[in-house]
Scaffold this motif. Structure first.
Motif, PDB file in Angstrom:
ATOM      1  N   SER A  17       0.862  -1.174   0.000  1.00  0.00           N
ATOM      2  CA  SER A  17       0.000   0.000   0.000  1.00  0.00           C
ATOM      3  C   SER A  17       0.900   1.227   0.000  1.00  0.00           C
ATOM      4  CB  SER A  17      -0.900   0.023   1.242  1.00  0.00           C
ATOM      5  OG  SER A  17      -1.869  -0.996   1.197  1.00  0.00           O
ATOM      6  N   GLN A  18       0.438   2.273  -0.612  1.00  0.00           N
ATOM      7  CA  GLN A  18       1.192   3.520  -0.621  1.00  0.00           C
ATOM      8  C   GLN A  18       0.631   4.467   0.433  1.00  0.00           C
ATOM      9  OE1 GLN A  18       1.332   5.281  -4.533  1.00  0.00           O
ATOM     10  NE2 GLN A  18       1.413   3.283  -5.518  1.00  0.00           N
ATOM     11  N   ILE A  19       1.517   5.258   1.027  1.00  0.00           N
ATOM     12  CA  ILE A  19       1.095   6.335   1.916  1.00  0.00           C
ATOM     13  C   ILE A  19       1.597   7.632   1.308  1.00  0.00           C
ATOM     14  CG2 ILE A  19       1.245   7.326   4.220  1.00  0.00           C
ATOM     15  CD1 ILE A  19       1.682   4.596   5.342  1.00  0.00           C
ATOM     16  N   ARG A  20       0.690   8.575   1.166  1.00  0.00           N
ATOM     17  CA  ARG A  20       1.038   9.846   0.530  1.00  0.00           C
ATOM     18  C   ARG A  20       0.927  10.999   1.522  1.00  0.00           C
ATOM     19  NH1 ARG A  20      -2.538   9.042  -5.004  1.00  0.00           N
ATOM     20  NH2 ARG A  20      -1.195   7.445  -5.963  1.00  0.00           N
ATOM     21  N   MET A  21       1.757  11.997   1.301  1.00  0.00           N
ATOM     22  CA  MET A  21       1.692  13.214   2.115  1.00  0.00           C
ATOM     23  C   MET A  21       1.988  14.410   1.220  1.00  0.00           C
ATOM     24  SD  MET A  21       3.846  14.356   5.500  1.00  0.00           S
ATOM     25  CE  MET A  21       2.773  13.534   6.658  1.00  0.00           C
ATOM     26  N   ARG A  27       4.189  16.302  -3.527  1.00  0.00           N
ATOM     27  CA  ARG A  27       3.600  15.100  -2.952  1.00  0.00           C
ATOM     28  C   ARG A  27       4.699  14.060  -2.754  1.00  0.00           C
ATOM     29  NH1 ARG A  27      -0.589  11.736  -6.454  1.00  0.00           N
ATOM     30  NH2 ARG A  27       1.358  10.881  -7.279  1.00  0.00           N
ATOM     31  N   PHE A  28       4.727  13.480  -1.577  1.00  0.00           N
ATOM     32  CA  PHE A  28       5.730  12.471  -1.248  1.00  0.00           C
ATOM     33  C   PHE A  28       5.031  11.154  -0.924  1.00  0.00           C
ATOM     34  CE2 PHE A  28       7.510  16.593  -0.288  1.00  0.00           C
ATOM     35  CZ  PHE A  28       8.774  16.531  -0.871  1.00  0.00           C
ATOM     36  N   GLU A  29       5.708  10.054  -1.213  1.00  0.00           N
ATOM     37  CA  GLU A  29       5.103   8.741  -1.036  1.00  0.00           C
ATOM     38  C   GLU A  29       6.103   7.753  -0.447  1.00  0.00           C
ATOM     39  OE1 GLU A  29       2.217   8.923  -5.014  1.00  0.00           O
ATOM     40  OE2 GLU A  29       4.063   7.723  -5.044  1.00  0.00           O
ATOM     41  N   GLN A  95      -3.281   4.925   0.953  1.00  0.00           N
ATOM     42  CA  GLN A  95      -3.980   4.726  -0.312  1.00  0.00           C
ATOM     43  C   GLN A  95      -4.369   3.261  -0.459  1.00  0.00           C
ATOM     44  OE1 GLN A  95      -4.366   7.654  -2.311  1.00  0.00           O
ATOM     45  NE2 GLN A  95      -3.559   8.412  -0.378  1.00  0.00           N
ATOM     46  N   VAL A  96      -5.584   3.013  -0.890  1.00  0.00           N
ATOM     47  CA  VAL A  96      -6.022   1.642  -1.154  1.00  0.00           C
ATOM     48  C   VAL A  96      -6.669   1.582  -2.520  1.00  0.00           C
ATOM     49  CG1 VAL A  96      -6.352   1.039   1.269  1.00  0.00           C
ATOM     50  CG2 VAL A  96      -8.234   2.061   0.002  1.00  0.00           C
ATOM     51  N   GLY A  97      -6.607   0.412  -3.128  1.00  0.00           N
ATOM     52  CA  GLY A  97      -7.195   0.226  -4.442  1.00  0.00           C
ATOM     53  C   GLY A  97      -8.704   0.146  -4.374  1.00  0.00           C
ATOM     54  N   GLY A  98      -9.345   0.246  -5.528  1.00  0.00           N
ATOM     55  CA  GLY A  98     -10.799   0.230  -5.569  1.00  0.00           C
ATOM     56  C   GLY A  98     -11.395  -1.047  -5.008  1.00  0.00           C
ATOM     57  N   LYS A  99     -10.830  -2.204  -5.372  1.00  0.00           N
ATOM     58  CA  LYS A  99     -11.349  -3.480  -4.880  1.00  0.00           C
ATOM     59  C   LYS A  99     -11.153  -3.599  -3.377  1.00  0.00           C
ATOM     60  CE  LYS A  99     -10.873  -7.144  -7.376  1.00  0.00           C
ATOM     61  NZ  LYS A  99     -10.319  -8.347  -8.093  1.00  0.00           N
ATOM     62  N   GLU A 100      -9.988  -3.178  -2.894  1.00  0.00           N
ATOM     63  CA  GLU A 100      -9.716  -3.247  -1.458  1.00  0.00           C
ATOM     64  C   GLU A 100     -10.640  -2.304  -0.686  1.00  0.00           C
ATOM     65  OE1 GLU A 100      -5.945  -2.743   1.648  1.00  0.00           O
ATOM     66  OE2 GLU A 100      -5.687  -2.384  -0.495  1.00  0.00           O
ATOM     67  N   ARG A 101     -10.856  -1.108  -1.226  1.00  0.00           N
ATOM     68  CA  ARG A 101     -11.743  -0.147  -0.570  1.00  0.00           C
ATOM     69  C   ARG A 101     -13.175  -0.699  -0.494  1.00  0.00           C
ATOM     70  NH1 ARG A 101     -10.790   3.590  -3.679  1.00  0.00           N
ATOM     71  NH2 ARG A 101      -9.156   4.616  -2.489  1.00  0.00           N
ATOM     72  N   GLN A 102     -13.606  -1.321  -1.577  1.00  0.00           N
ATOM     73  CA  GLN A 102     -14.944  -1.916  -1.596  1.00  0.00           C
ATOM     74  C   GLN A 102     -15.060  -3.034  -0.565  1.00  0.00           C
ATOM     75  OE1 GLN A 102     -16.088  -3.419  -5.428  1.00  0.00           O
ATOM     76  NE2 GLN A 102     -18.126  -4.007  -4.780  1.00  0.00           N
TER      77      GLN A 102
END
Length: 249
Positions: A17-21, A27-29, A95-102
């Motif tokens: 998973s990515q973490i963004r700030m 933008r950093f990841e 950040q999470v993907g669409g399937k994971e978020r669902q």
């Protein structure tokens, strides 16, 4: 350690998973192992190497572009990569993907329904309703599940609406509890305990111990448990025997 930019490279990451700030206009990841971020933030996981897959700060993870030392100094106030990684890990947006978020939303949805099912009953037979039926009724009263509110908060909101609507016969369940303590100790706070009970069903003395059983509203359980713990110096016992009785409003 200096961090160099690699604009021409491409890095493939799996199971991450990515973490963004966002810092200013940049933008950093960072990239972390899936399911480890919350463990870290909840204090369960202590080893950062078990959380962060690559100990680097990226401008763009997909392109493999690393943040340069100048960017780190300008936006994080340090060229120490580890400090920047920690700040993003602790404060950044996961950040999470669409399937994971669902999937997460569906799990939360089901958790709300299960909580409701344990806290309400059909007053005609004293039995709980299946979650599937509660879901249909909630849909009829236009209850909207939230992807951000905790399951317990949503469940309590939904119960309030169900009780008001009465599209099906429904009441809050009550707990049947039993409090056991040394006779001398329990006698000192028994009246306070009984006042918190909706119904005192029995009071039995056996040797040097006393047991008091009765019905309570679930919302009073914490206060009763705290009362017994404090008054008995941690020696008293509060047991939940059942959650099947009709609540009296």
């Amino acid at each position: 350690m200096a961090v160099i930019s690699q604009p021409g490279s491409s890095v493939k990451f799996t199971n991450i998973s990515q973490i963004r700030m966002k810092k200013g206009d940049k933008r950093f990841e960072i990239v972390c192992y899936r399911n480890k971020v919350q463990d870290w933030r909840n204090g369960i996981e202590k080893d950062i190497d078990e959380v962060v897959q690559v100990p680097q700060v990226f401008i763009n993870v997909g392109k493999g572009e690393l943040a340069g030392a100048q960017d780190l100094q300008k936006y994080f106030g340090t060229t120490d990569v580890e400090k920047a990684v920690l700040e993003i890990l602790n404060k950044g947006e996961l950040q999470v993907g669409g399937k994971e978020r669902q999937q997460q939303q569906e799990q939360l949805h089901q958790a709300v329904l299960q909580i409701i099912a344990t806290k309400v009953i059909n007053p005609k037979n004293g039995r709980p309703y299946p979650a599937s039926l509660l879901e249909k009724v909630l849909d009829r009263i236009d209850f909207r599940f939230s992807a951000t509110k905790p399951a317990k908060v949503q469940a309590l909101e939904a119960i309030k609406l169900l009780l008001e609507a009465q599209l099906i016969p429904i009441v809050r369940a009550r707990m049947r509890i039993r409090v056991t303590d040394d006779a001398n100790s329990l006698n000192a706070y028994s009246e306070d305990l009984k006042e918190k009970m909706s119904v005192v069903e029995s009071e039995n003395t056996e040797g040097s111990s006393i047991e008091i059983s009765g019905l309570i509203n679930p919302s009073d359980f914490r206060d009763i448990d705290q009362l017994v713990h404090e008054k008995s110096n941690g020696e008293g016992l509060v047991e939940v025997l059942s959650v099947t009785e009709e609540a009296q409003e």
